[in-house]
Every structure is written in structure tokens, then in C-alpha cells.
Design a protein around this motif. Structure first.
Motif, PDB file in Angstrom:
ATOM      1  N   ASP A  60       6.696   7.288 -23.455  1.00  0.00           N
ATOM      2  CA  ASP A  60       5.409   7.376 -24.156  1.00  0.00           C
ATOM      3  C   ASP A  60       5.440   6.621 -25.485  1.00  0.00           C
ATOM      4  OD1 ASP A  60       2.801   8.243 -24.059  1.00  0.00           O
ATOM      5  OD2 ASP A  60       3.193  10.057 -25.192  1.00  0.00           O
ATOM      6  N   THR A  61       5.952   5.393 -25.461  1.00  0.00           N
ATOM      7  CA  THR A  61       6.063   4.573 -26.672  1.00  0.00           C
ATOM      8  C   THR A  61       4.896   3.594 -26.755  1.00  0.00           C
ATOM      9  OG1 THR A  61       8.472   4.749 -26.630  1.00  0.00           O
ATOM     10  CG2 THR A  61       7.548   2.952 -27.915  1.00  0.00           C
ATOM     11  N   VAL A  62       4.438   3.327 -27.974  1.00  0.00           N
ATOM     12  CA  VAL A  62       3.327   2.401 -28.201  1.00  0.00           C
ATOM     13  C   VAL A  62       3.789   1.313 -29.167  1.00  0.00           C
ATOM     14  CG1 VAL A  62       0.977   2.157 -29.094  1.00  0.00           C
ATOM     15  CG2 VAL A  62       1.620   4.224 -27.843  1.00  0.00           C
ATOM     16  N   SER A  63       3.507   0.051 -28.833  1.00  0.00           N
ATOM     17  CA  SER A  63       3.801  -1.054 -29.752  1.00  0.00           C
ATOM     18  C   SER A  63       2.496  -1.538 -30.381  1.00  0.00           C
ATOM     19  CB  SER A  63       4.498  -2.205 -29.028  1.00  0.00           C
ATOM     20  OG  SER A  63       3.607  -2.876 -28.163  1.00  0.00           O
ATOM     21  N   ILE A  64       2.564  -1.882 -31.667  1.00  0.00           N
ATOM     22  CA  ILE A  64       1.374  -2.331 -32.394  1.00  0.00           C
ATOM     23  C   ILE A  64       1.707  -3.588 -33.189  1.00  0.00           C
ATOM     24  CG2 ILE A  64      -0.349  -1.741 -34.145  1.00  0.00           C
ATOM     25  CD1 ILE A  64       0.000   1.182 -33.413  1.00  0.00           C
ATOM     26  N   LYS A  65       0.933  -4.656 -32.942  1.00  0.00           N
ATOM     27  CA  LYS A  65       1.026  -5.889 -33.726  1.00  0.00           C
ATOM     28  C   LYS A  65      -0.299  -6.093 -34.443  1.00  0.00           C
ATOM     29  CE  LYS A  65       4.305  -8.586 -30.950  1.00  0.00           C
ATOM     30  NZ  LYS A  65       4.476  -9.837 -30.158  1.00  0.00           N
TER      31      LYS A  65
ATOM     32  N   VAL B  52       3.003  12.865 -18.671  1.00  0.00           N
ATOM     33  CA  VAL B  52       3.804  13.929 -19.281  1.00  0.00           C
ATOM     34  C   VAL B  52       4.788  13.307 -20.270  1.00  0.00           C
ATOM     35  CG1 VAL B  52       3.619  15.554 -17.371  1.00  0.00           C
ATOM     36  CG2 VAL B  52       5.423  13.836 -17.339  1.00  0.00           C
ATOM     37  N   ASN B  53       5.199  14.099 -21.248  1.00  0.00           N
ATOM     38  CA  ASN B  53       6.078  13.594 -22.302  1.00  0.00           C
ATOM     39  C   ASN B  53       7.294  14.507 -22.434  1.00  0.00           C
ATOM     40  OD1 ASN B  53       7.270  12.439 -24.492  1.00  0.00           O
ATOM     41  ND2 ASN B  53       5.643  12.904 -25.948  1.00  0.00           N
ATOM     42  N   PHE B  54       8.322  14.230 -21.627  1.00  0.00           N
ATOM     43  CA  PHE B  54       9.547  15.015 -21.704  1.00  0.00           C
ATOM     44  C   PHE B  54      10.392  14.618 -22.914  1.00  0.00           C
ATOM     45  CE2 PHE B  54       8.579  16.023 -17.285  1.00  0.00           C
ATOM     46  CZ  PHE B  54       8.974  17.351 -17.218  1.00  0.00           C
ATOM     47  N   GLY B  55       9.939  13.615 -23.665  1.00  0.00           N
ATOM     48  CA  GLY B  55      10.603  13.272 -24.915  1.00  0.00           C
ATOM     49  C   GLY B  55      10.162  14.170 -26.053  1.00  0.00           C
ATOM     50  N   ASP B  56       9.177  15.027 -25.802  1.00  0.00           N
ATOM     51  CA  ASP B  56       8.685  15.942 -26.828  1.00  0.00           C
ATOM     52  C   ASP B  56       9.181  17.357 -26.516  1.00  0.00           C
ATOM     53  OD1 ASP B  56       7.362  16.977 -28.983  1.00  0.00           O
ATOM     54  OD2 ASP B  56       5.341  16.639 -28.224  1.00  0.00           O
ATOM     55  N   GLN B  57       8.289  18.280 -26.226  1.00  0.00           N
ATOM     56  CA  GLN B  57       8.687  19.664 -25.992  1.00  0.00           C
ATOM     57  C   GLN B  57       8.557  20.028 -24.513  1.00  0.00           C
ATOM     58  OE1 GLN B  57       7.516  22.601 -29.228  1.00  0.00           O
ATOM     59  NE2 GLN B  57       5.952  21.049 -29.569  1.00  0.00           N
ATOM     60  N   TYR B  58       9.480  20.863 -24.056  1.00  0.00           N
ATOM     61  CA  TYR B  58       9.417  21.381 -22.694  1.00  0.00           C
ATOM     62  C   TYR B  58      10.240  22.661 -22.646  1.00  0.00           C
ATOM     63  CZ  TYR B  58      13.862  18.815 -22.476  1.00  0.00           C
ATOM     64  OH  TYR B  58      15.113  18.330 -22.736  1.00  0.00           O
ATOM     65  N   GLY B  59      10.024  23.465 -21.614  1.00  0.00           N
ATOM     66  CA  GLY B  59      10.769  24.717 -21.543  1.00  0.00           C
ATOM     67  C   GLY B  59      10.586  25.422 -20.217  1.00  0.00           C
TER      68      GLY B  59
ATOM     69  N   PRO C  26       1.956  17.133 -22.953  1.00  0.00           N
ATOM     70  CA  PRO C  26       1.243  16.030 -22.294  1.00  0.00           C
ATOM     71  C   PRO C  26       1.481  14.729 -23.043  1.00  0.00           C
ATOM     72  CG  PRO C  26      -0.275  17.303 -23.629  1.00  0.00           C
ATOM     73  CD  PRO C  26       1.056  18.006 -23.725  1.00  0.00           C
ATOM     74  N   SER C  27       1.312  13.606 -22.367  1.00  0.00           N
ATOM     75  CA  SER C  27       1.368  12.324 -23.060  1.00  0.00           C
ATOM     76  C   SER C  27       0.110  12.178 -23.906  1.00  0.00           C
ATOM     77  CB  SER C  27       1.467  11.174 -22.053  1.00  0.00           C
ATOM     78  OG  SER C  27       0.274  11.092 -21.289  1.00  0.00           O
ATOM     79  N   ALA C  28       0.090  11.153 -24.749  1.00  0.00           N
ATOM     80  CA  ALA C  28      -1.032  10.980 -25.676  1.00  0.00           C
ATOM     81  C   ALA C  28      -2.365  10.888 -24.944  1.00  0.00           C
ATOM     82  CB  ALA C  28      -0.804   9.730 -26.524  1.00  0.00           C
ATOM     83  N   TYR C  29      -2.372  10.217 -23.780  1.00  0.00           N
ATOM     84  CA  TYR C  29      -3.619  10.033 -23.046  1.00  0.00           C
ATOM     85  C   TYR C  29      -4.053  11.282 -22.280  1.00  0.00           C
ATOM     86  CZ  TYR C  29      -4.513   5.064 -23.740  1.00  0.00           C
ATOM     87  OH  TYR C  29      -4.844   3.852 -24.275  1.00  0.00           O
ATOM     88  N   SER C  30      -3.155  12.269 -22.160  1.00  0.00           N
ATOM     89  CA  SER C  30      -3.473  13.460 -21.371  1.00  0.00           C
ATOM     90  C   SER C  30      -3.791  14.676 -22.227  1.00  0.00           C
ATOM     91  CB  SER C  30      -2.299  13.797 -20.435  1.00  0.00           C
ATOM     92  OG  SER C  30      -2.040  12.726 -19.558  1.00  0.00           O
ATOM     93  N   GLU C  31      -3.801  14.495 -23.564  1.00  0.00           N
ATOM     94  CA  GLU C  31      -4.002  15.639 -24.450  1.00  0.00           C
ATOM     95  C   GLU C  31      -5.368  16.288 -24.268  1.00  0.00           C
ATOM     96  OE1 GLU C  31      -3.230  14.430 -28.418  1.00  0.00           O
ATOM     97  OE2 GLU C  31      -1.059  14.601 -28.220  1.00  0.00           O
ATOM     98  N   ASN C  32      -6.367  15.494 -23.913  1.00  0.00           N
ATOM     99  CA  ASN C  32      -7.708  16.043 -23.750  1.00  0.00           C
ATOM    100  C   ASN C  32      -7.973  16.498 -22.322  1.00  0.00           C
ATOM    101  OD1 ASN C  32      -8.377  15.590 -26.446  1.00  0.00           O
ATOM    102  ND2 ASN C  32      -8.948  13.474 -26.033  1.00  0.00           N
ATOM    103  N   GLY C  33      -6.925  16.519 -21.507  1.00  0.00           N
ATOM    104  CA  GLY C  33      -7.053  16.972 -20.129  1.00  0.00           C
ATOM    105  C   GLY C  33      -6.888  18.478 -20.044  1.00  0.00           C
ATOM    106  N   PRO C  34      -6.276  18.950 -18.956  1.00  0.00           N
ATOM    107  CA  PRO C  34      -6.177  20.398 -18.722  1.00  0.00           C
ATOM    108  C   PRO C  34      -5.020  21.075 -19.450  1.00  0.00           C
ATOM    109  CG  PRO C  34      -5.245  19.214 -16.879  1.00  0.00           C
ATOM    110  CD  PRO C  34      -5.763  18.167 -17.826  1.00  0.00           C
TER     111      PRO C  34
END
Length: 483
Positions: A56-61, A387-394, A423-431
Motif C-alpha cells: 500500500d505504498t504511494v509515490s508522489i512527484k 487490505v493493509n497487512f503492513g498496518d494493524q491486524y489481529g 483496510p487499504s487507503a482506497y477501502s477505508e470508505n467501504g464496509p
């Protein structure tokens, strides 16, 4: 001119001087470049990521005309990704907040708002990162650019393509290390089993070394996930196990380990169940006249120093231990533990995987590991949700605490196993279900089918389980490859 009038005139002049100085200070302060202005004027690629930037990494130029090129990529320094555009399919514009801390990118689905919190620098897998800790929504991220790359990391980026082979073929490619050996004297202090601890590419590593009298050796390394050198606790996540075999050679009056075979066993590590690892791939590299030198590592030598044995390698970062006199090498300690042979490590991994297939889910941790592994092979998605397993899970969940209610109002069957993940950034507004610790996607399994917990009304405790479509709980195939 009276004395009083002189004082009044002096007071006026002093007031005018103070006013000019105050105005100058205001102008000077206003002209100082704010943090966000420095960022957008830099000719660098910035990365927005969590953890070690493996998901879930984003690059910005930053471009001209207050626009930015934004890409969703797989990891830091990734070159290929999916662009985030505005509603007109152009690179989005950005707006800098007057506070000098906020940047808003006008992307199509939802604005990306980054708020600077404090400065940050870290070494991530050999990439020296510098930037800021930031907030995106309610989540904490890192926003940084690469200042330099360690040589070890650069060399590992140029990997040779491996070819898939069958499990039965792999043994045919192993080099016989018992040929053309030079036996050691029976009283040589190098003979025996040894344990050592080191760091390879920021991964805490447990090492076992066996040196045989016939002049052969085997070394097994178990690498854990990368972490800061200053961390006091070792990560429990296992990334890989390598088993190397070869010959002991006496050169320049020192003893060197010359590799002939290298087996690498990679494991799925997102949402990993350390009590029941899931192997991903078994790879074999060999050094021979027919294939050339496929094993790319620095020289390893062993020396006796003050009646202590030490292992030297520029690939290894030394972890000093108690009573270690030489702090420039890795201390070898005698061990009674025998290693699994290189050949058996392949066979046992295959047998273990076959047993795993027969009963892949027997706990919450098993379910999480399997879903994470499948999502790793599915663009970090479970069904159509990121999904973002690089963040929190349990996995500390009880199915009885999550009784689902169907549309008709009846109780749904309880799940057998459960876990939650950010959730990943794009899935935060989902379920995602909102909890006191943030938003989570909560999954459960029943009869080998995967279900997602949904909250029909955000202000109600009523929840319902819906089956995740097109996501069979099938264990990913174990790959065997040869370089």
C-alpha cells in the motif's frame, strides 16, 4: 523647545522605529519558506507508506503548475504502478494549507490530504529515507524520499531470472560437495556444530554452522523481517530460511567457506502464523563449471582469536554477544544441535506443505495467514477490497461476540474462525467496521468459505455476514525453482 516637547518628539520617533521593525519582522516571517513549500519545490520522488513500505505504498512527484504525479506502487522505489488522476484523467492539482503543514491533492475518488507531524529518518532495507511522520485521515504514515542506497541493497536488485522446475527434478541439480575435498586434521577446532547471531539487510538472523572433518560444511540461516538496528526486541516474523553447503578451503593462512549449493525457502509473511509457517517458494542456486557462479555472496572466513572462533563476512552486520572479545566479527558458539541436511530441507518442506494442504485452517491465525497469502497473489486484495497487512491486524476474536443477523432478522450461523485487518487507503470508505482503535475489515470463515462482517447502520451494533465472492480459500501452490 521645551523639555516636555522634546520627550514627546523622541517618543514619536521611537514608536515609528518600533513599528517599522515590527513590520519588517512580519514581512520576514511571511517570506520564510514553509515546510510544504520546500517539499513541492524539491526535485525528488516522495513515498507515502506505513511500516517498511512493503504494501500500500504511494509515490508522489511534484510537477509544474501545481500538479503532481501520484502512483500506487508495491513498495518503496517501485517503478511500475497505477496512476491516481483527477476527474478529467489528468495529473491532480495540489493545494498547500496556510499552516505550512497540509497538502491536499485533488484526486478523483477522494482528496488525498497529507498533514505533516514531525521529522522522520530511517533506513528501510538499505534505503536511507528522510522526510516526515504524517497523518492521512486518521492513519499514521511516513512521507519521505531516498537520500542514498546501501551497496548491499543495490546488488540484490539485479537478480537473475529463475526457472520453474518440478520438485522431483530439484535433487538432480544439487552439487556433490564430497568430491575433491581436503580433510581437516582430527584435532582441528573448527570441526563441529556452531551457533551464531547476525544481521543481514537489517534482518535479525539466527545462524547454524556445521564443519565436518572431511572438509565440507553446511550453514543454515533463518532471517526475520527487517527492523531498526536500535530495536531491542527481535521480530518474530520469519521471512526465509537459507541452507548452504560447500567446502572448507585454506587460503592465505585462513579458513574460507566456498559455497556449492544454496537452497532458499521463502515464506508468506503478511499476517503470518509463526507457529505454522506457510512456505511460498523453494529455490536452488549452485556454483559449478557448467552453470557458473549463481550464488552471489561475499566471502566468508573463519578465524581463531584469543581462543574464540569468529565468522567474518561483509554481508553480515555484527551482533555482539556477552564475553565477545572481538567486536568486528560474529562469534561462533559450540552447539549440540545438528542441522537438517540441505537435501532433507527440500524434502521436508515439500512433506510439510502436503500436510498443510490436508488441513489448512485450524485456528484464527491459520485463516488470517491463508487469506493474507492469497491476497499477496491478488494485488493485496480480498475480493475487490484492498487490505493493509503492513498496518494493524489481529486474531484475538471470539465468533460468539460477532453474532450476525440476516436481512430477515434471523440469527446467522456463528463463524468458525475470524481475524481483522486494516483496510487499504482506497477501502477505508467501504464496509470497514469502526472501533475505538480505528477502522477494520473483519473476516470469518464457515465451511471453507470466507465472509466479511458488515454494519448496516453505523449507529447500531447490528452486524451481518456476507460471503466474499470469487475468493476461494485455496492454499497457494508451492513453487520450486532453479537459478
Amino acid at each position: 523647545m521645551s523639555y516636555e516637547k522634546g520627550l514627546i518628539d523622541m517618543g514619536k520617533k521611537f514608536y515609528i522605529v518600533l513599528s517599522v521593525m515590527f513590520l519588517f519582522c512580519v514581512i520576514l516571517t511571511g517570506c520564510q519558506k514553509k515546510e510544504t513549500s520546500k517539499i513541492v519545490s524539491s526535485n525528488k520522488t516522495w513515498y507515502l507508506f506505513q511500516d517498511q513500505g512493503e504494501n500500500d505504498t504511494v509515490s508522489i512527484k511534484f510537477l509544474k503548475d501545481q500538479r503532481a504525479e501520484i502512483k500506487d506502487i508495491t513498495n518503496i522505489d517501485g517503478k511500475v504502478g497505477i496512476n491516481r488522476f483527477n476527474t478529467h484523467f489528468n495529473n491532480p492539482q495540489y493545494v498547500l494549507g496556510r499552516d505550512g503543514k497540509t497538502m491536499t491533492f485533488k484526486t478523483a475518488k477522494q482528496d488525498l490530504v497529507i498533514k505533516l507531524v514531525k521529522t522522520y529518518h530511517e533506513n528501510v532495507y538499505g534505503k536511507h529515507m528522510k522526510g516526515y511522520y504524517v497523518q492521512v485521515g486518521n492513519e499514521n504514515y511516513k512521507f519521505a524520499y531516498i537520500t542514498k542506497r546501501d551497496k548491499a541493497n543495490i546488488s540484490k536488485s539485479t537478480k537473475h531470472e529463475s526457472q520453474s522446475i518440478s520438485y522431483k527434478q530439484m535433487a538432480n541439480h544439487i552439487i556433490d560437495v564430497n568430491q575433491n575435498t581436503k580433510p581437516l586434521s582430527a584435532d582441528n577446532s573448527l570441526i563441529g556444530n556452531f551457533y551464531f547471531s547476525t544481521i543481514i539487510d537489517y534482518r535479525r538472523t539466527d545462524g547454524n554452522l556445521t564443519i565436518n572433518q572431511n572438509g565440507t560444511y553446511q550453514m543454515t540461516l533463518t532471517q526475520h523481517s527487517a527492523q531498526k538496528l536500535s530495536d531491542t526486541t527481535d521480530s518474530k516474523v520469519v521471512m526465509m530460511t537459507t541452507v548452504e553447503s560447500g567446502n572448507v578451503q585454506s587460503l592465505y593462512g585462513k579458513m574460507y567457506l566456498t559455497p556449492k549449493n544454496l537452497v532458499t525457502i521463502d515464506y508468506y509473511y503478511h499476517g503470518q502464523n509463526q507457529n505454522r509457517l506457510l512456505p511460498k517458494e523453494v529455490n536452488l542456486k549452485v556454483n559449478s563449471k557448467a552453470t557458473g557462479n549463481q550464488i552471489d555472496r561475499a566471502k566468508i572466513r573463519i578465524e581463531n582469536d584469543s581462543n574464540q572462533l569468529y565468522l567474518y563476512s561483509s554481508d553480515f552486520t555484527v551482533r555482539t554477544r556477552d564475553n565477545q572479545a572481538n567486536t568486528k566479527a560474529n562469534l561462533l558458539t559450540k552447539s549440540d544441535s545438528a542441522q537438517t541436511s540441505l537435501e532433507d530441507s527440500i524434502t521436508q518442506t515439500k512433506d510439510y506443505y502436503d500436510q498443510y494442504l490436508s488441513n489448512p485452517i485450524a485456528s484464527n491465525a491459520d485463516l488470517m495467514q491463508l487469506v493474507a497469502a492469497i491476497s499477496d497473489n491478488n494485488d493485496k486484495k480480498v475480493g475487490n477490497l484492498g487490505v493493509n497487512f503492513g498496518d494493524q491486524y489481529g486474531t484475538n476474536l471470539q465468533p460468539s461476540d460477532y453474532q450476525g443477523i440476516s436481512v430477515s432478522g434471523s440469527k446467522q450461523p456463528l463463524m468458525q474462525y475470524m481475524f481483522l485487518v486494516s483496510p487499504s487507503a482506497y477501502s477505508e470508505n467501504g464496509p470497514a467496521v469502526t472501533t475505538t482503535k480505528g477502522k477494520f475489515l473483519i473476516y470469518g470463515s464457515l465451511d471453507n468459505k470466507l465472509f466479511l462482517l458488515k454494519q448496516p447502520d453505523k449507529d447500531s451494533t447490528t452486524v451481518t455476514w456476507t460471503m466474499v465472492k470469487d475468493f476461494p480459500l485455496t492454499v497457494p501452490k508451492l513453487k520450486f525453482s532453479l537459478n
